[in-house]
Scaffold this motif. Sequence first.
Motif, PDB file in Angstrom:
ATOM      1  N   MET A 153      56.731  30.563  51.839  1.00  0.00           N
ATOM      2  CA  MET A 153      56.574  30.051  50.491  1.00  0.00           C
ATOM      3  C   MET A 153      55.377  30.736  49.835  1.00  0.00           C
ATOM      4  N   LEU A 154      55.580  31.183  48.619  1.00  0.00           N
ATOM      5  CA  LEU A 154      54.506  31.839  47.886  1.00  0.00           C
ATOM      6  C   LEU A 154      53.750  30.831  47.026  1.00  0.00           C
ATOM      7  N   ASN A 155      52.446  30.993  47.008  1.00  0.00           N
ATOM      8  CA  ASN A 155      51.580  30.177  46.169  1.00  0.00           C
ATOM      9  C   ASN A 155      51.001  31.065  45.074  1.00  0.00           C
ATOM     10  N   ALA A 156      50.541  30.443  43.993  1.00  0.00           N
ATOM     11  CA  ALA A 156      49.919  31.191  42.901  1.00  0.00           C
ATOM     12  C   ALA A 156      48.404  31.225  43.100  1.00  0.00           C
ATOM     13  N   TYR A 157      47.824  32.404  42.883  1.00  0.00           N
ATOM     14  CA  TYR A 157      46.377  32.603  42.998  1.00  0.00           C
ATOM     15  C   TYR A 157      45.865  33.346  41.770  1.00  0.00           C
ATOM     16  N   MET A 158      44.674  32.986  41.341  1.00  0.00           N
ATOM     17  CA  MET A 158      43.978  33.687  40.270  1.00  0.00           C
ATOM     18  C   MET A 158      42.865  34.501  40.911  1.00  0.00           C
ATOM     19  N   LEU A 159      42.864  35.818  40.677  1.00  0.00           N
ATOM     20  CA  LEU A 159      41.846  36.701  41.242  1.00  0.00           C
ATOM     21  C   LEU A 159      41.077  37.389  40.124  1.00  0.00           C
ATOM     22  N   HIS A 160      39.777  37.603  40.353  1.00  0.00           N
ATOM     23  CA  HIS A 160      38.912  38.264  39.377  1.00  0.00           C
ATOM     24  C   HIS A 160      37.695  38.810  40.108  1.00  0.00           C
ATOM     25  N   ASP A 161      36.831  39.510  39.397  1.00  0.00           N
ATOM     26  CA  ASP A 161      35.636  40.047  40.050  1.00  0.00           C
ATOM     27  C   ASP A 161      34.347  39.497  39.448  1.00  0.00           C
ATOM     28  N   GLY A 162      34.440  38.481  38.652  1.00  0.00           N
ATOM     29  CA  GLY A 162      33.252  37.884  38.034  1.00  0.00           C
ATOM     30  C   GLY A 162      33.624  36.533  37.460  1.00  0.00           C
ATOM     31  N   SER A 176      49.138  33.414  51.173  1.00  0.00           N
ATOM     32  CA  SER A 176      47.768  32.996  51.493  1.00  0.00           C
ATOM     33  C   SER A 176      46.786  33.710  50.575  1.00  0.00           C
ATOM     34  N   PHE A 177      45.563  33.200  50.518  1.00  0.00           N
ATOM     35  CA  PHE A 177      44.543  33.845  49.693  1.00  0.00           C
ATOM     36  C   PHE A 177      44.241  35.249  50.206  1.00  0.00           C
ATOM     37  N   GLY A 178      44.184  35.409  51.507  1.00  0.00           N
ATOM     38  CA  GLY A 178      43.909  36.721  52.081  1.00  0.00           C
ATOM     39  C   GLY A 178      44.932  37.756  51.665  1.00  0.00           C
ATOM     40  N   GLU A 179      46.193  37.391  51.695  1.00  0.00           N
ATOM     41  CA  GLU A 179      47.253  38.304  51.266  1.00  0.00           C
ATOM     42  C   GLU A 179      47.162  38.556  49.764  1.00  0.00           C
ATOM     43  N   ALA A 180      46.865  37.514  48.994  1.00  0.00           N
ATOM     44  CA  ALA A 180      46.717  37.677  47.545  1.00  0.00           C
ATOM     45  C   ALA A 180      45.593  38.659  47.223  1.00  0.00           C
ATOM     46  N   LYS A 181      44.490  38.547  47.942  1.00  0.00           N
ATOM     47  CA  LYS A 181      43.357  39.439  47.706  1.00  0.00           C
ATOM     48  C   LYS A 181      43.719  40.884  48.049  1.00  0.00           C
ATOM     49  N   LYS A 182      44.455  41.072  49.133  1.00  0.00           N
ATOM     50  CA  LYS A 182      44.856  42.424  49.533  1.00  0.00           C
ATOM     51  C   LYS A 182      45.713  43.107  48.466  1.00  0.00           C
ATOM     52  N   ILE A 183      46.695  42.386  47.942  1.00  0.00           N
ATOM     53  CA  ILE A 183      47.589  43.034  46.982  1.00  0.00           C
ATOM     54  C   ILE A 183      47.051  42.990  45.558  1.00  0.00           C
ATOM     55  N   GLY A 184      46.177  42.056  45.234  1.00  0.00           N
ATOM     56  CA  GLY A 184      45.629  41.962  43.885  1.00  0.00           C
ATOM     57  C   GLY A 184      44.433  42.864  43.647  1.00  0.00           C
ATOM     58  N   TYR A 185      43.803  43.322  44.722  1.00  0.00           N
ATOM     59  CA  TYR A 185      42.593  44.136  44.602  1.00  0.00           C
ATOM     60  C   TYR A 185      42.795  45.382  43.744  1.00  0.00           C
ATOM     61  N   ARG A 186      43.865  46.100  43.964  1.00  0.00           N
ATOM     62  CA  ARG A 186      44.088  47.349  43.213  1.00  0.00           C
ATOM     63  C   ARG A 186      44.128  47.106  41.707  1.00  0.00           C
ATOM     64  N   ASP A 225      36.568  48.740  38.361  1.00  0.00           N
ATOM     65  CA  ASP A 225      35.994  49.605  39.391  1.00  0.00           C
ATOM     66  C   ASP A 225      35.098  48.827  40.361  1.00  0.00           C
ATOM     67  N   CYS A 226      35.508  47.611  40.696  1.00  0.00           N
ATOM     68  CA  CYS A 226      34.744  46.767  41.612  1.00  0.00           C
ATOM     69  C   CYS A 226      35.056  47.120  43.065  1.00  0.00           C
ATOM     70  N   GLU A 227      34.323  46.533  43.963  1.00  0.00           N
ATOM     71  CA  GLU A 227      34.563  46.694  45.400  1.00  0.00           C
ATOM     72  C   GLU A 227      35.403  45.521  45.899  1.00  0.00           C
ATOM     73  N   TYR A 228      36.058  45.708  47.029  1.00  0.00           N
ATOM     74  CA  TYR A 228      36.911  44.663  47.606  1.00  0.00           C
ATOM     75  C   TYR A 228      36.140  43.367  47.829  1.00  0.00           C
ATOM     76  N   ILE A 229      34.897  43.474  48.261  1.00  0.00           N
ATOM     77  CA  ILE A 229      34.110  42.267  48.552  1.00  0.00           C
ATOM     78  C   ILE A 229      33.725  41.501  47.285  1.00  0.00           C
ATOM     79  N   ASP A 230      33.870  42.134  46.115  1.00  0.00           N
ATOM     80  CA  ASP A 230      33.550  41.474  44.848  1.00  0.00           C
ATOM     81  C   ASP A 230      34.670  40.568  44.347  1.00  0.00           C
ATOM     82  N   ILE A 231      35.854  40.683  44.917  1.00  0.00           N
ATOM     83  CA  ILE A 231      37.003  39.909  44.446  1.00  0.00           C
ATOM     84  C   ILE A 231      36.832  38.443  44.821  1.00  0.00           C
ATOM     85  N   LYS A 232      36.967  37.598  43.807  1.00  0.00           N
ATOM     86  CA  LYS A 232      36.906  36.140  43.981  1.00  0.00           C
ATOM     87  C   LYS A 232      38.238  35.574  43.507  1.00  0.00           C
TER      88      LYS A 232
END
Length: 108
Positions: free
Chosen positions: A1-10, A23-33, A40-47
């Motif tokens: 089951m897919l959940n909705a996530y909001m990702l940003h860098d600030g 999961s959030f981890g999967e969302a972060k992986k695919i949303g980072y790009r 032009d943020c870094e992966y660790i900046d994604i919230k």
Amino acid sequence: MLNAYMLHDGEPVDGAVLVFAPSFGEAKKIGYRTVRSWTDCEYIDIKGRRIWNDAWLKQHAADQKKLAAGEPHVIDNPPTCKGCELWHDELEDSGYCESCAEEREEAA
């Protein structure tokens, strides 16, 4: 089951992406790009955060074929409110979120 996530860098109001993932981890992986292409943020900046009441977003913003197949995906331009230009909430038929619709009614 897919959940909705909001990702940003600030701050999400400065730009956020909608991701449907298990999961959030999967969302972060695919949303980072997508987020990185804006800032032009870094992966660790994604919230981000899970959007718990996601039925409206699943119906109106998700890629229906990918959602049905359980395939994680990114939506970089979900439907936004005509007033506040945010997308975290359900929109009424008028195209406004509940808060903006109430403000318009009070102003009329």
